[in-house]
Design an enzyme around this catalytic site. Structure first.
Site, PDB file in Angstrom:
ATOM      1  N   ASP A 178       0.851  -1.187   0.000  1.00  0.00           N
ATOM      2  CA  ASP A 178       0.000   0.000   0.000  1.00  0.00           C
ATOM      3  C   ASP A 178       0.888   1.238   0.000  1.00  0.00           C
ATOM      4  O   ASP A 178       1.775   1.382   0.847  1.00  0.00           O
ATOM      5  CB  ASP A 178      -0.944  -0.015   1.200  1.00  0.00           C
ATOM      6  CG  ASP A 178      -1.953  -1.159   1.092  1.00  0.00           C
ATOM      7  OD1 ASP A 178      -2.305  -1.528  -0.040  1.00  0.00           O
ATOM      8  OD2 ASP A 178      -2.363  -1.695   2.138  1.00  0.00           O
ATOM      9  N   CYS A 183       3.088   4.458   0.117  1.00  0.00           N
ATOM     10  CA  CYS A 183       3.595   5.330   1.176  1.00  0.00           C
ATOM     11  C   CYS A 183       4.624   6.203   0.499  1.00  0.00           C
ATOM     12  O   CYS A 183       5.801   5.867   0.432  1.00  0.00           O
ATOM     13  CB  CYS A 183       4.210   4.490   2.290  1.00  0.00           C
ATOM     14  SG  CYS A 183       5.150   5.477   3.473  1.00  0.00           S
ATOM     15  N   CYS A 190       9.140   4.387   8.752  1.00  0.00           N
ATOM     16  CA  CYS A 190       8.408   3.144   8.499  1.00  0.00           C
ATOM     17  C   CYS A 190       9.253   2.215   7.639  1.00  0.00           C
ATOM     18  O   CYS A 190      10.352   2.562   7.220  1.00  0.00           O
ATOM     19  CB  CYS A 190       7.074   3.447   7.802  1.00  0.00           C
ATOM     20  SG  CYS A 190       7.269   4.328   6.249  1.00  0.00           S
ATOM     21  N   ASP A 203      -7.158   2.656  10.648  1.00  0.00           N
ATOM     22  CA  ASP A 203      -6.788   2.228   9.301  1.00  0.00           C
ATOM     23  C   ASP A 203      -8.049   2.262   8.444  1.00  0.00           C
ATOM     24  O   ASP A 203      -9.117   1.878   8.895  1.00  0.00           O
ATOM     25  CB  ASP A 203      -6.242   0.789   9.405  1.00  0.00           C
ATOM     26  CG  ASP A 203      -5.486   0.332   8.174  1.00  0.00           C
ATOM     27  OD1 ASP A 203      -6.000   0.521   7.055  1.00  0.00           O
ATOM     28  OD2 ASP A 203      -4.397  -0.236   8.328  1.00  0.00           O
ATOM     29  N   ARG A 225      -7.830   1.109   5.000  1.00  0.00           N
ATOM     30  CA  ARG A 225      -7.439   0.487   3.732  1.00  0.00           C
ATOM     31  C   ARG A 225      -8.416  -0.571   3.244  1.00  0.00           C
ATOM     32  O   ARG A 225      -8.468  -0.883   2.080  1.00  0.00           O
ATOM     33  CB  ARG A 225      -6.036  -0.105   3.843  1.00  0.00           C
ATOM     34  CG  ARG A 225      -4.974   0.950   3.722  1.00  0.00           C
ATOM     35  CD  ARG A 225      -3.608   0.349   3.916  1.00  0.00           C
ATOM     36  NE  ARG A 225      -3.378  -0.029   5.313  1.00  0.00           N
ATOM     37  CZ  ARG A 225      -2.260  -0.574   5.755  1.00  0.00           C
ATOM     38  NH1 ARG A 225      -1.275  -0.824   4.925  1.00  0.00           N
ATOM     39  NH2 ARG A 225      -2.111  -0.877   7.023  1.00  0.00           N
ATOM     40  N   LYS A 267      -4.218  -8.217   5.807  1.00  0.00           N
ATOM     41  CA  LYS A 267      -4.098  -8.697   4.426  1.00  0.00           C
ATOM     42  C   LYS A 267      -4.219 -10.220   4.378  1.00  0.00           C
ATOM     43  O   LYS A 267      -4.910 -10.775   3.524  1.00  0.00           O
ATOM     44  CB  LYS A 267      -2.754  -8.260   3.823  1.00  0.00           C
ATOM     45  CG  LYS A 267      -2.654  -6.765   3.537  1.00  0.00           C
ATOM     46  CD  LYS A 267      -1.270  -6.399   2.983  1.00  0.00           C
ATOM     47  CE  LYS A 267      -1.122  -4.885   2.874  1.00  0.00           C
ATOM     48  NZ  LYS A 267       0.289  -4.481   2.699  1.00  0.00           N
TER      49      LYS A 267
END
Lengths: 414, 414
Positions: free
Chosen positions: A241, A243, A254, A325, A327, A354
Site C-alpha cells: 500500500d 507510502c 516506516c 486504518d 485500507r 491482508k
C-alpha cells in the site's frame, strides 16, 4: 455543448441500462456486456462515475480551457495488452471480483463491434512491459543475494517486468456483500461522506456499477505470466500500500520501501526458479487516510508526553482520524481472482489484515516472509513493535509488553 | 442517521455561506473566515466537496462498515505545524493563490474559538519533520559530489527535512480567471466531465470554494525554512510531477526519478550554502492522464511502425488521450506565493510549461539546471529528444531534426 444541464439522471426505462445491460460475473464479455462510463455520449452510460478516477477533474480543465475536444474518442491502435490475462474460471462468479472489471483490458477487441457503432467504451486496465532498476537490487547483486541471469535480472540491476495499471470498477451489490452491509447503506454513505458526490448513487438504484474517483493499482510481474492460473505454478507476492514518503524519498519512520525492495527480491528469485513474482501496488496513501492526516499523526506521535512509543501508536492515529486504518483489505483479494491465483507460495507481508482477507476469499498462503530485521530503520521500530503486538506476523520474539512503553522513536526536533 | 437525504443543496440565504462567509484573499484568517468542508454537520458547510480528496470514498466505507463514527471530530492535540509558514504578503491578494488555502495549516489555532463552539473545521495542510534516505544520495557522497555536514546531510546519506502535505482547495472564480475562462464554463465542465460529480457546482453559485477529489502535493524542504520570504534568501527548487513507475520502481523509459534525485542534490547543496532547497511533489500521474492511459500510450509507442521515436512521441499520447498533457502548470505557482518566494535561484527543471507558468506569475527564475546527460537512461532518449525539440530547456545540442525519426526506444518484446 447543449444548453440543458441534467442535474440528476433518473431511470427512464428505455435508457442505456436497458440498451446495454450489465450481467456482472458472466463468463464471457459478450454476456457480461460493456461498462460504459465515458461522458462523450451520456445517453449510452450504464455506470455511475467516470474513467481514470480523480483525473476526471483534470479532463474537465482540459475541456474548459479548450485544449481537449469533449467529443474526442480514443484511437486504440497498438494499445492492446502486451501479455494476455485470462479468462480464468474465477471471473464467472459475481462474488469473486467486485472492485475491478475482469474484462477491462480487452474492451477494444471484445467490444470492437459496439465501438465501431459509436459507443464510447474505454479500457479500465492496461498492460505493458518495462525494464525497472532500483538501487537496492544492484546492492543485492553486489551482496551476493541476487544472481543476474541475463533474462529476468541483468548484471546492472535492470529487471524485465510486465506491468498492469487497473482502475477501480465497483459492482455495488458485491461490495456491499463483501462488507456484510445493505447496498442501500453503502450507497447512502458513499453519497453523504463524500459531500454529496454522485446523486445517482441514491437516485439510480438500477445502475449497479460505480467507477469511484480513487487511485487504482499497479501490478508488476516477474517471470512468465502465462503460467498464472495453473495449479503447479509457484507464486511469490507482495501487496504494497502506497507510502510516498518512504517509497520515493526513503523516510525512515516506516518500513515501506525496504519491505517493497525485499518483496521484489523474493519475486525475482521466484521467477528465476520458474515461478511468477507479483507486486501489487495500491494507491492507498497513509492507510487510505491521505497524507495530511498522516503528517498530523506524525506530529502527535513525536510530541506526545512520554515520546513516540508502540503502546500509543494506534491510539494517536485514532485520535486524529477516528479509525486506525481505512485500507479495507476486504477488496484486495479481487486481483488474485482476476489472475487465476488460488495459492501464494511466498507471501512478503506481515499484515494480519491482508492475510485474513486472502484466507476469507479462499486463497491459500503457504509461507509468510517477514521483512529481514536488518532492513528495519531505527525510527521504524515503534511501528514494528506496535504492529507485532497487535497481531502482525513475525519470526522474531515480539517486544515485551513493558517495552512497548519505551520511546524508541526520534523526537520532532531531532 | 436522519431519514431524509438532501440530493442537492440550494442556497437558503440564512445558511452556512451566510453564517460563515469566506473572503478569499483576506490578509488575516479572521477576515478570510474558515473553510468548512467537513460532512459531520452539513448545515455548517460553506464549500463544495470534502477533505482528503479521493480518500473520502474510503471514509464512506469506514462509516458504512461501522468502523468510523460519522460524528467523529479530530483531536488536534500536538498536531500543529512543526515549522511556521507565513503569513506572507502574497496571501493578501485573491489572485495570487487560487488552488490551496494559505491558512490551511493553522486552522486549529486560528479558528480555535469556532472549533470549540462545535464547528468542524479541518486542516488542509500539515507540516512535519523527517529524515529521508535515498540510495542515490549515498552514491553522490561516495562519488564526492555531496559532502556530509552532520546537520543537513549525514555520512550515511540521511537527510533532515521539513515536509508539508497540501490538499487542494480551489477558489473557483480565481481558477477560472487563471485559465481566462468564465467561472460558469469551468463549473459546467467540472460537473459534466466527471460524470455528474457535485451538482452544487451548478446549483450553488454562491459557494465559491471547491475541494476537488484529486491528489494534492507534498513539499520537502532542505535547510532553514524560516528564511523563506526574505529577499536575500537563495532558493533551489524542483517541481516534480508524480511518475510512480520511475519514482518508485526505476522504470528506464523516462528521466523522472533520476531528475528528482538530482534535484534533491541541488537542494541539499543550496541548504549547505545557507539557502533553502524545496522539492514540490505533485500527484499528477502520467501527465494527469492517469496510469491506464500512460500504459496504453507506452504500447502504442513501442509497437508503431517505424519504432519508438521522438518525432511521434507527443502524437501517440494525443491519439489515445486527445491531448499531449493535462497537468496544467497554470496552478503550480500558487505554492511559491504561499511560501513567499519571489525568486528561484536554481531551478532543476527543463520544462518550458513550468517555467512559463512561473514567469506568468511574476516569479523570477535565475538559473535553469538541466538533468546531467549521464543520468538519462537509454530508453528515455526518445522522450528527451522530443521534449527538447518541442522547446524544453537544454544545455546540450538538441537532436538534429532527421534524428527525431530514428527509433531510439526499446521494442515491447525486448
Amino acid at each position: 455543448m447543449s444548453g440543458h444541464i441534467m442535474l440528476t439522471s433518473h431511470s427512464r426505462g428505455s435508457g442505456a441500462a436497458a440498451a446495454h445491460p450489465i450481467q456482472w460475473g458472466a463468463a464471457t464479455p459478450a454476456q457480461r456486456g460493456p461498462i460504459i462510463a465515458s461522458v462523450s455520449a451520456p445517453q449510452h452510460r450504464n455506470a455511475i462515475g467516470t474513467h481514470s478516477g480523480s483525473y476526471a477533474i483534470y479532463r474537465a480543465l482540459a475541456v474548459a480551457a479548450g485544449n481537449l475536444d469533449r467529443g474526442h474518442r480514443p484511437d486504440f491502435t497498438d494499445t492492446a495488452p502486451a501479455e494476455a490475462i485470462g479468462p480464468h474460471p474465477q471471473w464467472a462468479d459475481a462474488r469473486n471480483i467486485v472492485s475491478l472489471d475482469p474484462y477491462g483490458h480487452m474492451v477494444a477487441s471484445a467490444f470492437a463491434e459496439q465501438i465501431a457503432a459509436g459507443v464510447d467504451i474505454r479500457p479500465t486496465i492496461a498492460i505493458t512491459k518495462a525494464h525497472i532498476n532500483m538501487p537496492e537490487l544492484k546492492a543485492a547483486i553486489d551482496a551476493g543475494r541476487l544472481r543476474p541471469d541475463g533474462q529476468i535480472l541483468m548484471a546492472n540491476g535492470d529487471v524485465r517486468v510486465t506491468k498492469a495499471a487497473i482502475d477501480p470498477v465497483w459492482y455495488l451489490p458485491g461490495v456491499a456483500e463483501r462488507f456484510g452491509i445493505k447496498e442501500s447503506l453503502l450507497r447512502r454513505n458513499l453519497f453523504e461522506q463524500t459531500g454529496g458526490m454522485f446523486p445517482e448513487l441514491i437516485t439510480r438504484s438500477d445502475l449497479k456499477v460505480f467507477l469511484p474517483p480513487i487511485g487504482g493499482m499497479t501490478l508488476y510481474f516477474f517471470g512468465d505470466i502465462t503460467q498464472l492460473g495453473k495449479p503447479e505454478t509457484r507464486v511469490a507476492c507482495r501487496v504494497h500500500d502506497e507510502c510516498n514518503g518512504s517509497d520515493v524519498f526513503g523516510s525512515d519512520i516506516c518500513t515501506c520501501r525496504p519491505y517493497l525492495a525485499h518483496g521484489i527480491e523474493v519475486c525475482i528469485e521466484m521467477a528465476q526458479e520458474g515461478g511468477v513474482g507479483l507486486v501489487v501496488y495500491n494507491r492507498k496513501e497513509g492507510r487510505a487516510l491521505g497524507e495530511v492526516t498522516k503528517f498530523l499523526v506524525y506530529n502527535a506521535r513525536k510530541r506526545q508526553v512520554g515520546g513516540d512509543r508502540a503502546e500509543t501508536y494506534f491510539a494517536r492515529t485514532e485520535c486524529v482520524a477516528g479509525v486506525q486504518d481505512m485500507r479495507f483489505q476486504e477488496l484486495m483479494p479481487d486481483v488474485f481472482h482476476w489472475l487465476g491465483i488460488r495459492r501464494i507460495d511466498r507471501w512478503a507481508s506481515m499484515s494480519n489484515m491482508k492475510h485474513g482477507a486472502l484466507v476469507e476469499q479462499g486463497i491459500e498462503v503457504v509461507e509468510r516472509v517477514p521483512i529481514p530485521d536488518e532492513l528495519i530503520p531505527a525510527d521504524a521500530r515503534v511501528e514494528m513493535d506496535a504492529k507485532v503486538a497487535a497481531g502482525y506476523f513475525a519470526t522474531y520474539t515480539p517486544a515485551a509488553s513493558d517495552e512497548l512503553a519505551l520511546p524508541k522513536g526520534r523526537g520532532l526536533a531531532e
